[in-house]
Every structure is written in C-alpha cells, then in structure tokens.
Motif scaffolding. Sequence first.
Motif, short mmCIF file in Angstrom:
data_model
loop_
_atom_site.label_atom_id
_atom_site.label_comp_id
_atom_site.label_asym_id
_atom_site.label_seq_id
_atom_site.Cartn_x
_atom_site.Cartn_y
_atom_site.Cartn_z
N ARG A 177 0.75 -1.15 -0.12
CA ARG A 177 -0.05 0.02 0.07
C ARG A 177 0.99 1.40 -0.03
O ARG A 177 0.28 2.33 -0.48
N SER A 178 2.13 1.23 0.29
CA SER A 178 2.75 2.28 0.58
C SER A 178 3.10 2.83 -0.80
O SER A 178 3.60 4.32 -0.79
N LYS A 179 3.20 2.13 -1.84
CA LYS A 179 3.44 2.55 -3.07
C LYS A 179 2.39 3.68 -3.41
O LYS A 179 2.60 4.43 -4.23
N TYR A 180 1.21 3.50 -2.81
CA TYR A 180 -0.06 4.35 -3.34
C TYR A 180 -0.16 5.73 -2.33
O TYR A 180 -1.33 6.20 -2.57
N TYR A 181 0.53 5.70 -1.34
CA TYR A 181 0.35 6.77 -0.41
C TYR A 181 0.23 8.11 -1.12
O TYR A 181 1.21 8.45 -2.06
N ARG A 182 -0.67 8.86 -0.90
CA ARG A 182 -0.61 10.24 -1.25
C ARG A 182 -1.14 11.31 -0.51
O ARG A 182 -2.48 11.11 0.03
N GLY A 183 -0.75 12.29 0.02
CA GLY A 183 -1.03 13.30 1.01
C GLY A 183 -1.74 14.17 0.38
O GLY A 183 -2.10 14.03 -1.01
N VAL A 184 -2.41 15.09 0.96
CA VAL A 184 -3.40 16.08 0.29
C VAL A 184 -2.65 17.25 0.03
O VAL A 184 -1.48 17.72 0.44
N THR A 185 -3.13 18.18 -1.01
CA THR A 185 -2.66 19.46 -1.50
C THR A 185 -3.74 20.32 -1.16
O THR A 185 -4.90 20.19 -1.63
N VAL A 186 -3.34 21.52 -0.69
CA VAL A 186 -4.14 22.91 -0.60
C VAL A 186 -3.49 23.89 -1.22
O VAL A 186 -2.26 24.09 -0.70
N GLU A 187 -3.87 24.35 -2.42
CA GLU A 187 -3.12 25.35 -3.09
C GLU A 187 -3.24 26.82 -2.32
O GLU A 187 -4.15 26.79 -1.56
N PRO A 200 -7.40 10.97 0.83
CA PRO A 200 -6.02 10.86 0.30
C PRO A 200 -5.96 11.19 -1.12
O PRO A 200 -6.77 11.05 -1.89
N GLY A 201 -4.87 12.09 -1.29
CA GLY A 201 -4.48 12.59 -2.69
C GLY A 201 -5.36 13.59 -3.31
O GLY A 201 -5.28 14.08 -4.29
N LYS A 202 -6.36 13.88 -2.51
CA LYS A 202 -7.34 15.23 -2.97
C LYS A 202 -6.71 16.73 -3.00
O LYS A 202 -6.03 16.80 -2.17
N VAL A 203 -7.01 17.23 -3.94
CA VAL A 203 -6.42 18.77 -4.01
C VAL A 203 -7.53 19.58 -3.93
O VAL A 203 -8.67 19.49 -4.55
N ILE A 204 -7.26 20.61 -2.96
CA ILE A 204 -8.24 21.75 -3.08
C ILE A 204 -7.52 22.90 -3.58
O ILE A 204 -6.51 23.40 -3.28
N GLY A 205 -8.18 23.44 -4.62
CA GLY A 205 -7.64 24.33 -5.46
C GLY A 205 -7.43 25.85 -4.91
O GLY A 205 -7.91 26.01 -3.70
N ALA A 206 -6.74 26.68 -5.62
CA ALA A 206 -6.45 27.96 -4.97
C ALA A 206 -7.70 28.72 -4.53
O ALA A 206 -8.50 28.52 -5.44
N ASP A 207 -8.02 29.35 -3.38
CA ASP A 207 -8.99 29.73 -2.93
C ASP A 207 -10.14 29.05 -2.45
O ASP A 207 -11.34 29.56 -2.53
N VAL A 215 -16.78 15.97 4.05
CA VAL A 215 -16.00 14.87 3.75
C VAL A 215 -15.84 15.29 2.30
O VAL A 215 -16.55 14.79 1.61
N LEU A 216 -14.36 15.33 1.94
CA LEU A 216 -13.94 15.72 0.59
C LEU A 216 -13.43 14.46 -0.15
O LEU A 216 -12.63 13.86 0.57
N THR A 217 -14.29 13.92 -1.12
CA THR A 217 -13.82 12.64 -1.60
C THR A 217 -13.36 12.83 -3.00
O THR A 217 -13.00 11.79 -3.68
N HIS A 218 -13.40 14.20 -3.62
CA HIS A 218 -12.81 14.42 -4.94
C HIS A 218 -12.44 15.72 -4.80
O HIS A 218 -12.40 16.55 -3.90
N ASP A 219 -11.61 16.32 -5.94
CA ASP A 219 -10.86 17.49 -5.80
C ASP A 219 -11.90 18.66 -5.69
O ASP A 219 -12.81 18.34 -6.37
N ALA A 220 -11.53 19.62 -4.95
CA ALA A 220 -12.35 20.83 -5.24
C ALA A 220 -11.56 21.90 -6.11
O ALA A 220 -10.48 22.14 -6.11
N MET A 224 -14.13 27.78 -5.15
CA MET A 224 -15.23 27.45 -5.10
C MET A 224 -15.51 26.74 -3.61
O MET A 224 -14.57 26.37 -3.13
N VAL A 225 -16.89 26.90 -3.20
CA VAL A 225 -17.22 26.55 -1.83
C VAL A 225 -17.79 25.18 -2.04
O VAL A 225 -18.61 24.84 -2.76
N TYR A 226 -17.30 24.08 -1.10
CA TYR A 226 -17.87 22.70 -1.12
C TYR A 226 -18.41 22.24 0.13
O TYR A 226 -17.71 22.81 1.12
N MET A 227 -19.33 21.78 0.40
CA MET A 227 -19.98 21.54 1.74
C MET A 227 -20.52 20.08 1.63
O MET A 227 -21.17 19.62 0.74
N GLY A 228 -20.66 19.15 2.82
CA GLY A 228 -21.61 18.18 2.68
C GLY A 228 -20.77 16.72 3.06
O GLY A 228 -19.46 17.10 3.05
#
Length: 268
Positions: A177-187, A200-207, A215-220, A224-228
């Motif tokens: 599993r360590s081959k697939y570790y991905r931290g988060v990115t917050v721009e 894991p691995g999700k990206v929150i775009g600039a602003d 619970v963020l399950t995909h890139d933001a 934009m505002v995400y909720m839920g």
Amino acid sequence: MNQISSSAKIGRNVNIGFFTVIMDDVEIGDNSVIGNHVIIYPNTIIGAGVRIDDGAVLGKLPMRAVNSTLKLYATLPPAIIGAGSIIGTYGIVYRGAKLDEGVMVADGASVREGTSIGQHTIIGRSVTVENSSYVGEYCKIETGAYITAYSHIEDHVFVAPGVVTANDNFAGRTKDRSKYYRGVTVEQGGRIGAQATILPGKVIGADGFVGAGSVLTHDADSGMVYMGNPAKKLRPVPEAELLKNQDYMEEKDHAQKGSNDSFKRIQE
C-alpha cells in the motif's frame, strides 16, 4: 542543573532555564530563551531571538515500529529553527524538520522529519504535521488539526480546528500500500472548515473552501465552496474573500513587527 555539551555553540545573551539538556554540536543564536526541562538533540541549529518553552524537544530522531512500512531515515539533516520562532511547551520538532523565521509551533504540537514550514506560519496547539510534508508561508493550522504525511500546503492557507487529512486509501491493509500513499494538496489561499475530513490525494484548488464537517472525496475546484458528506460544489467563494483582494503586505508588515517586538522583549 543543566547538562550542556562542550561542543555546543551558545550565542550571546542566551537565557537557559533549569534541568535542560543541550547535546553535541548544537548551535543557538544570540538573544534566545531556552526554558526548563528542554532537550535539544545533536546538531540542531537554532536562530537568533528564538523562544523555546518548558519541556520542548528539538532534533529528536523518529521512532519506527517493527511492522511499520516507513523507512527510518539514516542520514537526516539537523533540525533547523529559524530566527524569531517560538516553540511552545512540550512542542516537538524532529530531526530533519526545517522551520523558517517567525514560525510558531504552539503547546503540544509536533513537526515531523522531512517537513518544511514557511515563515510566519502558525502551527496551533496539539497539531501534528507528519513527515515529508510542506507547509508554506503565513498559514494558520489551528488547534488539533492533523496534517498527514506527504501533504503539500501552499501559502496563506487556513486549516480550522479538528481537521483530519488522510493519505492511505487501503486503511493499513495490503503489503504494498505504501506505493500508493498520497497526501493532500491545498493550493494558495485554500481554506478548510472545522472538523472537515480530506481523503487521500485530494486537491483543494487556490482559494477553494471546504466547509465545516464536510468529507472531501474528490478534488475541489479553485475559488469554489464545497460542503456536505460527501462534499458537493455549492457556490463561488465571495469576491471580497479571494486572496487577490486581501492586503497581505499589511499582514506581512504586522508579522514582521511582531517578530521585532518579541526580539526586543527578549533582549530586555
């Protein structure tokens, strides 16, 4: 009674409390204040005007459990604490971590090996920033937040109390599993509300903004505002709140003034 190695280099006007241990080849800059029961491990470099509060531990080598998939770094560079930084009571900065000038690591917080923290960033009380992560300048990581290993957080990011980030989609199972570790990115300028979870691995775009408890399950997307749960795109971030519309030169001046004032108080 203190134990200070003969090879340690202690600058001028350094105030050292009681029962503190300073090991071989440590460097401490002028006008720094070291509290009681502090442990500073070999080769740690501390800049001028730094304040280290009671019980803090600097330059500690990471531990490794027998069944851990992570490798213990054999040749970690020294821990570096930039000028004008503050390490709170029982704060821990591991060997191989680098803090730029004016960073605050609050009481009970820890910064792991291989991690870099940009200038004037605040790491709040009981925050954990795990190994091999990057946190940029003028960020605020609030009380009790957890920044998972291999994360990348850019400048002017706000992370509210209790935020959890993850990097392991296999939740501790499968041997590779360590081959697939991905931290988060917050721009740059991204924000995360209280008690949100970023998978894991999700990206929150600039602003981008992820609302409290989401619970963020995909890139933001940026701006934009995400909720839920799971988080869904709600609306654009208000124009007045965008990073480009903030006076961050004023913030930088204020942070620099705070560092200068603290330095003067230490000198006095």
